[in-house]
Write an enzyme that holds these catalytic residues in place. Structure first.
Site, short mmCIF file in Angstrom:
data_model
loop_
_atom_site.label_atom_id
_atom_site.label_comp_id
_atom_site.label_asym_id
_atom_site.label_seq_id
_atom_site.Cartn_x
_atom_site.Cartn_y
_atom_site.Cartn_z
CG ASP A 1 49.83 41.03 33.22
OD1 ASP A 1 51.04 40.31 33.76
OD2 ASP A 1 49.45 42.38 33.49
CD GLU B 1 42.16 53.32 40.32
OE1 GLU B 1 40.94 53.27 41.44
OE2 GLU B 1 42.53 53.86 39.39
N GLY B 2 42.93 50.02 36.31
CA GLY B 2 43.87 49.69 35.55
C GLY B 2 45.28 50.61 35.78
CB THR B 3 48.34 49.66 34.05
OG1 THR B 3 48.56 48.75 34.36
CG2 THR B 3 50.21 50.76 34.26
CE1 TYR B 4 48.06 51.52 29.16
CE2 TYR B 4 46.23 50.06 29.18
CZ TYR B 4 47.42 50.29 28.82
OH TYR B 4 47.95 50.05 28.51
N GLY B 5 44.39 54.07 34.28
CA GLY B 5 42.81 54.47 34.60
C GLY B 5 41.84 53.52 35.52
CE LYS B 6 39.30 56.52 39.28
NZ LYS B 6 38.76 57.73 40.36
P1 ADP Z 1 45.18 47.53 32.73
O1 ADP Z 1 45.18 47.35 31.83
O2 ADP Z 1 45.00 49.86 33.26
O3 ADP Z 1 45.85 47.08 34.74
P2 ADP Z 1 42.62 45.90 33.03
O4 ADP Z 1 41.89 45.78 31.57
O5 ADP Z 1 43.75 44.28 33.12
O6 ADP Z 1 43.06 47.40 33.40
O7 ADP Z 1 41.52 46.20 33.87
C1 ADP Z 1 41.22 46.37 35.04
C2 ADP Z 1 40.41 45.63 36.37
O8 ADP Z 1 39.44 46.21 35.49
C3 ADP Z 1 40.38 43.92 35.73
O9 ADP Z 1 41.21 43.28 36.58
C4 ADP Z 1 39.02 43.50 35.52
O10 ADP Z 1 38.51 42.88 36.65
C5 ADP Z 1 37.84 44.99 35.41
N1 ADP Z 1 37.26 44.46 34.14
C6 ADP Z 1 38.84 45.15 32.36
N2 ADP Z 1 37.94 45.00 31.33
C7 ADP Z 1 36.93 44.34 31.81
C8 ADP Z 1 35.83 44.45 31.21
N3 ADP Z 1 35.63 43.95 29.90
N4 ADP Z 1 34.82 43.94 31.53
C9 ADP Z 1 34.11 44.21 32.79
N5 ADP Z 1 35.56 43.93 34.25
C10 ADP Z 1 36.37 44.60 33.14
#
Ligand code: ADP
Length: 421
Positions: A197, A83-88
């Site tokens: 980050d 669950e990221g800052t922008y979406g899932k």
């Molecule tokens: P945001 O930039 O929106 O915060 P992230 O890139 O940090 O999103 O991704 C959120 C979460 O999704 C990560 O903490 C990780 O657990 C999972 N994730 C992101 N990219 C990958 C990937 N390439 N493979 C598996 N899980 C991922």
């Protein structure tokens, strides 16, 4: 601005836990709205197996879709992993190759200024970066209302693994992960990029034990040998170095090095190195272990904007060695003390850190944690939190004191779309 000796200038209200924006960011003229077309990415067409998908389904990656260039490349959604800052972020399988991929959705609907600048920055940087320690961006897909970054899939992230109830890294594995982090950072810094980050959930690990740095939403290009004027509201609180907490806007790769130090210490102690709830308590938590900064041990500290305002009432001497000497090898202690130098100029570069005795001469040698293959399931921070919630009612009966019991700062700091980094 109140000048109370123990409090920093009141920052603007954080958009979420630990994340704020500087006045200097806000005062920058907003960049012109960015059109998706400027990314030169192809529109994807949606074709459900029965000849089309309803409008309402376009938001959901669960429906198969295809790119015009590769019509047979259908993605099958397996589940949500982030669950990221922008979406899932979803785990998905490419129907043609059978390969697992991660689909990171960039939510567009809430953006007034067009394509989110943080996402644009992340895509542009990832397109330039090719290294075994950096997560690989395969392609970008556009769907109605959303853009998806298609990334190589990584089975776990470090935060998820550290939250596993009974998995622990051997010292040789911890050494490998720290080494891999530093290798990734050495490459990034060599490319002139600050990550800003570094934390467990942004360090992805696959079942072979390979670590890759992810999430470039806060990253930026820096100019070597030039004074900078960047925001200091970056890096999740627990991994944020003292110079940023003291208001520095001229900084460089040493900010990422501090974060690596925090994570390395966490490997050995099983809990976050410094865990404040706001900037003041974060500084306090650092000072109590590393000692209060002074012009003797950090000659330029007085020049930092908030130094005079946040001076603690008490002076602490460093307790670092006595606190960790029994837990860490001599090499680990030496490296950690350097990574966690209060004065950023005293921190080694990532490339220098890789030459410390800890990696070069001290045993055990680094070994990739391929034993991750043995743990069932995928362990990202997201699933880890879900499992904990599910167990919630039973957990009062278990006696588990690992770091997963802590309330971690939730969000990566986020810059508003109109800000300059
Ligand atoms: P945001 O930039 O929106 O915060 P992230 O890139 O940090 O999103 O991704 C959120 C979460 O999704 C990560 O903490 C990780 O657990 C999972 N994730 C992101 N990219 C990958 C990937 N390439 N493979 C598996 N899980 C991922």
């Amino acid at each position: 601005m109140t000048t109370v000796s123990t409090h920093p200038p009141p920052p603007p209200p954080p958009p979420s836990n630990n994340t704020t924006t500087t006045a200097s960011d806000v005062n920058q003229p907003p960049p012109p709205p960015l059109a998706i077309q400027s990314l030169q990415i192809s529109e994807i067409s949606f074709t459900g197996q029965t000849g089309g998908v309803p409008e309402s389904a376009l938001d959901d990656v669960g429906y198969p879709f295809q790119t015009p260039e590769d019509p047979s490349a259908l993605f099958e959604k397996i589940g949500q992993v982030g669950e990221g800052t922008y979406g899932k972020v979803y785990k998905a399988r490419n129907g043609k190759t059978g390969k697992l991929m991660a689909l990171k959705r960039i939510r567009m609907k809430t953006e007034k200024d067009g394509f989110p600048i943080t996402a644009m920055r992340e895509i542009k940087l990832l397109q330039k970066l090719k290294h075994e320690r950096i997560v690989q961006l395969q392609e970008i897909m556009v769907a109605k209302g959303s853009v998806y970054m298609v990334l190589e899939y990584m089975d776990h992230d470090l935060s998820g693994i550290l939250g596993h109830p009974n998995f622990n890294f051997e010292p040789a594995h911890a050494k490998s992960l720290v080494k891999q982090m530093l290798e990734g950072l050495a490459y990034l810094h060599h490319m002139g990029i600050l990550h800003r980050d570094i934390k467990g959930s942004n360090l992805l690990i696959n079942n072979k034990g390979e670590l890759k740095i992810a999430d470039f939403g806060l990253a930026r290009v820096f100019e070597k040998n030039r004074a900078h004027d960047y925001t200091n509201r970056v890096i999740t609180l627990w991994y944020r170095p003292p110079e940023l907490l003291l208001g520095a806007t001229a900084y460089g790769p040493a900010v990422d090095i501090w974060s690596v130090g925090c994570i390395m210490l966490e490997f050995f102690t099983g809990k976050a190195a410094f865990s404040g709830v706001d900037e003041i308590t974060q500084l306090d938590s650092i000072y109590k272990i590393m000692g209060t900064p002074s012009v003797e041990n950090w000659p330029t500290v007085k020049e930092l904007p908030w130094y005079a305002m946040v001076r603690p009432n008490e002076n602490y001497v460093s307790k670092f060695k006595e606190s960790y000497a029994s837990l860490l090898s001599a090499g680990a202690l030496e490296l950690l003390e350097a990574l966690l130098s209060m004065d950023p100029l005293k921190r080694p570069s990532a490339a220098e850190a890789l030459n410390f005795d800890y990696f070069k001469t001290e045993l055990p040698e680094a070994v990739m944690p391929a034993n991750l293959l043995d743990i069932a399931g995928d362990w990202h921070e997201f699933e880890s939190k879900q499992r904990k919630r599910q167990k919630g009612s039973n957990s009062s009966n278990t006696n588990n004191n690992k770091s997963k019991q802590e309330t971690r700062p939730k969000a990566a700091p986020s810059l508003p779309s109109s800000s300059r980094p």
